[in-house]
Write a protein that holds these residues in place. Structure first.
Motif, mmCIF file in Angstrom:
data_model
loop_
_atom_site.group_PDB
_atom_site.id
_atom_site.type_symbol
_atom_site.label_atom_id
_atom_site.label_comp_id
_atom_site.label_asym_id
_atom_site.label_seq_id
_atom_site.Cartn_x
_atom_site.Cartn_y
_atom_site.Cartn_z
ATOM 1 N N UNK A 150 -7.747 -4.710 6.144
ATOM 2 C CA UNK A 150 -6.588 -4.422 6.732
ATOM 3 C C UNK A 150 -5.346 -4.821 5.597
ATOM 4 N N UNK A 151 -5.654 -5.663 4.893
ATOM 5 C CA UNK A 151 -4.512 -6.252 3.955
ATOM 6 C C UNK A 151 -5.214 -6.811 2.566
ATOM 7 N N UNK A 152 -4.438 -6.581 1.457
ATOM 8 C CA UNK A 152 -5.016 -6.745 0.086
ATOM 9 C C UNK A 152 -3.863 -7.713 -0.731
ATOM 10 N N UNK A 153 -4.648 -8.719 -1.396
ATOM 11 C CA UNK A 153 -3.660 -9.537 -2.298
ATOM 12 C C UNK A 153 -4.402 -9.383 -3.899
ATOM 13 N N UNK A 154 -3.575 -9.029 -4.785
ATOM 14 C CA UNK A 154 -4.162 -8.777 -5.936
ATOM 15 C C UNK A 154 -3.677 -9.905 -6.869
ATOM 16 N N UNK A 155 -4.766 -10.443 -7.764
ATOM 17 C CA UNK A 155 -4.400 -11.610 -8.640
ATOM 18 C C UNK A 155 -4.450 -10.819 -10.234
ATOM 19 N N UNK A 156 -3.709 -11.687 -11.081
ATOM 20 C CA UNK A 156 -3.872 -11.171 -12.483
ATOM 21 C C UNK A 156 -3.456 -12.585 -13.331
ATOM 22 N N UNK A 157 -4.317 -13.063 -13.975
ATOM 23 C CA UNK A 157 -4.079 -14.217 -14.873
ATOM 24 C C UNK A 157 -3.530 -15.358 -13.667
ATOM 25 N N UNK A 158 -4.196 -15.446 -12.571
ATOM 26 C CA UNK A 158 -3.671 -16.564 -11.783
ATOM 27 C C UNK A 158 -2.338 -16.318 -10.942
ATOM 28 N N UNK A 159 -1.552 -15.198 -11.035
ATOM 29 C CA UNK A 159 -0.747 -14.999 -10.335
ATOM 30 C C UNK A 159 -0.625 -13.712 -9.250
ATOM 31 N N UNK A 160 -0.217 -13.686 -8.416
ATOM 32 C CA UNK A 160 0.092 -12.784 -7.696
ATOM 33 C C UNK A 160 0.697 -11.612 -8.104
ATOM 34 N N UNK A 161 0.149 -10.318 -8.251
ATOM 35 C CA UNK A 161 1.057 -9.253 -8.864
ATOM 36 C C UNK A 161 1.439 -7.985 -7.701
ATOM 37 N N UNK A 162 0.683 -8.155 -6.651
ATOM 38 C CA UNK A 162 1.029 -7.267 -5.687
ATOM 39 C C UNK A 162 0.215 -7.655 -4.208
ATOM 40 N N UNK A 163 0.662 -7.255 -3.163
ATOM 41 C CA UNK A 163 0.389 -7.741 -1.707
ATOM 42 C C UNK A 163 0.742 -6.237 -0.795
ATOM 43 N N UNK A 164 -0.178 -6.029 0.044
ATOM 44 C CA UNK A 164 -0.050 -4.941 0.893
ATOM 45 C C UNK A 164 -1.087 -4.504 1.682
ATOM 46 N N UNK A 165 -0.885 -3.290 2.369
ATOM 47 C CA UNK A 165 -1.782 -2.547 2.727
ATOM 48 C C UNK A 165 -2.730 -1.586 1.626
ATOM 49 N N UNK A 166 -4.164 -1.582 1.691
ATOM 50 C CA UNK A 166 -5.073 -1.012 0.725
ATOM 51 C C UNK A 166 -4.073 0.381 -0.136
ATOM 52 N N UNK A 167 -3.729 1.401 0.971
ATOM 53 C CA UNK A 167 -3.083 2.446 0.138
ATOM 54 C C UNK A 167 -2.063 2.136 -0.676
ATOM 55 N N UNK A 168 -1.199 1.046 -0.127
ATOM 56 C CA UNK A 168 -0.027 0.954 -0.935
ATOM 57 C C UNK A 168 -0.295 0.108 -2.334
ATOM 58 N N UNK A 169 -1.464 -0.950 -2.102
ATOM 59 C CA UNK A 169 -1.759 -1.620 -3.403
ATOM 60 C C UNK A 169 -2.300 -0.554 -4.166
ATOM 61 N N UNK A 170 -2.926 0.233 -3.964
ATOM 62 C CA UNK A 170 -3.583 1.300 -4.904
ATOM 63 C C UNK A 170 -2.756 1.929 -5.994
ATOM 64 N N UNK A 171 -1.584 2.171 -5.230
ATOM 65 C CA UNK A 171 -0.741 2.914 -6.071
ATOM 66 C C UNK A 171 0.288 2.060 -6.870
ATOM 67 N N UNK A 172 0.131 0.883 -6.808
ATOM 68 C CA UNK A 172 1.099 -0.046 -7.363
ATOM 69 C C UNK A 172 0.870 -0.167 -8.936
ATOM 70 N N UNK A 173 2.042 0.210 -9.788
ATOM 71 C CA UNK A 173 1.939 0.450 -11.061
ATOM 72 C C UNK A 173 1.366 -1.055 -11.876
ATOM 73 N N UNK A 174 1.423 -1.935 -11.060
ATOM 74 C CA UNK A 174 1.247 -3.383 -11.913
ATOM 75 C C UNK A 174 -0.324 -3.549 -11.690
#
Length: 252
Positions: free
Chosen positions: A218-242
């Motif tokens: 329902x919701x996705x949180x994306x981490x990179x090097x220990x920090x959150x770089x994106x959060x939101x609905x799956x479709x939104x996260x997939x399109x995030x440039x970061x």
């Protein structure tokens, strides 16, 4: 909110595994926690399951400070987890493995165990509960077989059953699709959604299989090097440039 992760930082010597991480999980959600290898997913999992203490920050579960609990106490408030590497006893039967997941429900103490007062009745009830859970996961045909030699996909379902018998509020799934075939991943995805509804669960999912995460979360949180770089609905996260850059890299 059922689970609140508030500004959590975890530092091991000079290495910062998590840096000011915050996110919430609403009751009834499936939240996918994703990121490249080394992003900090396992560290966060280990903080919530109380294997690690954060350097700073807080974790609240169902209104309680989770950091006040020892690792063996988290099941008493309804937090259960599975492991990336299977943690089953090969020489025990499937139903015995599942029954072990109900140990926190036992009313036995040292005295009653010594005199075996009420032990048979309680054990019979736990066995019946274990068989019921196995039935709901389609595993009654292997209930009395030893775990040794069973297919890997079946073992993954047995580990799920062992967590479910404890009546969790939050079920933490650590890389549940590891080692599964493409068709088994699809079956597991369907099963996770099914058990969420049947058992009234909230699920925190750490998984590398992006198709699975994006299809059931329902919701996705994306981490990179220990920090959150994106959060939101799956479709939104997939399109995030970061997120795209973190997974695919960027060309110079």
């Amino acid at each position: 909110m059922l689970l609140e992760v508030d500004d959590v930082t975890v530092q091991f010597g000079g290495i910062r595994a998590l840096s000011g991480l915050s996110f919430n999980i609403e009751e009834g959600q499936i939240l996918g926690l994703i990121g490249p290898n080394g992003a900090g997913k396992t560290t966060l999992f280990n903080v919530v399951s109380r294997i690690y203490d954060p350097t700073t920050g807080g974790v609240t579960f169902d209104g309680k400070n989770l950091l006040d609990l020892a690792p063996h106490e988290i099941t008493t408030v309804g937090v259960y987890r599975t492991f990336q590497n299977l943690a089953l006893w090969d020489k025990m039967s499937v139903i015995e493995n599942v029954m072990a997941g109900a140990h926190t429900r036992s009313k036995q103490n040292v005295f009653t165990a010594m005199v075996r007062a009420g032990l048979k009745k309680e054990e019979d009830q736990i066995k019946a509960d274990a068989f019921r859970v196995l039935s709901q996961l389609g595993l009654t045909d292997v209930a009395f077989k030893r775990c040794a030699g069973l297919p890997y996909g079946t073992l993954k379902r047995i580990e799920l059953a062992r967590a479910l018998i404890g009546n969790p509020k939050l079920l933490m799934l650590d890389e549940p699709a590891t080692g599964l075939t493409h068709s088994e991943v699809g079956q597991l995805s369907d099963l996770i959604v099914e058990i969420k509804e049947k058992f009234n669960l909230t699920i925190l999912l750490v998984e590398h299989h992006m198709g699975m995460v994006m299809s059931i979360s329902d919701h996705v949180v994306v981490l990179d090097f220990g920090s959150k770089i994106a959060e939101g609905a799956p479709a939104e996260v997939q399109e995030n440039p970061e997120v795209i850059a973190a997974y695919l890299g960027t060309s110079e």
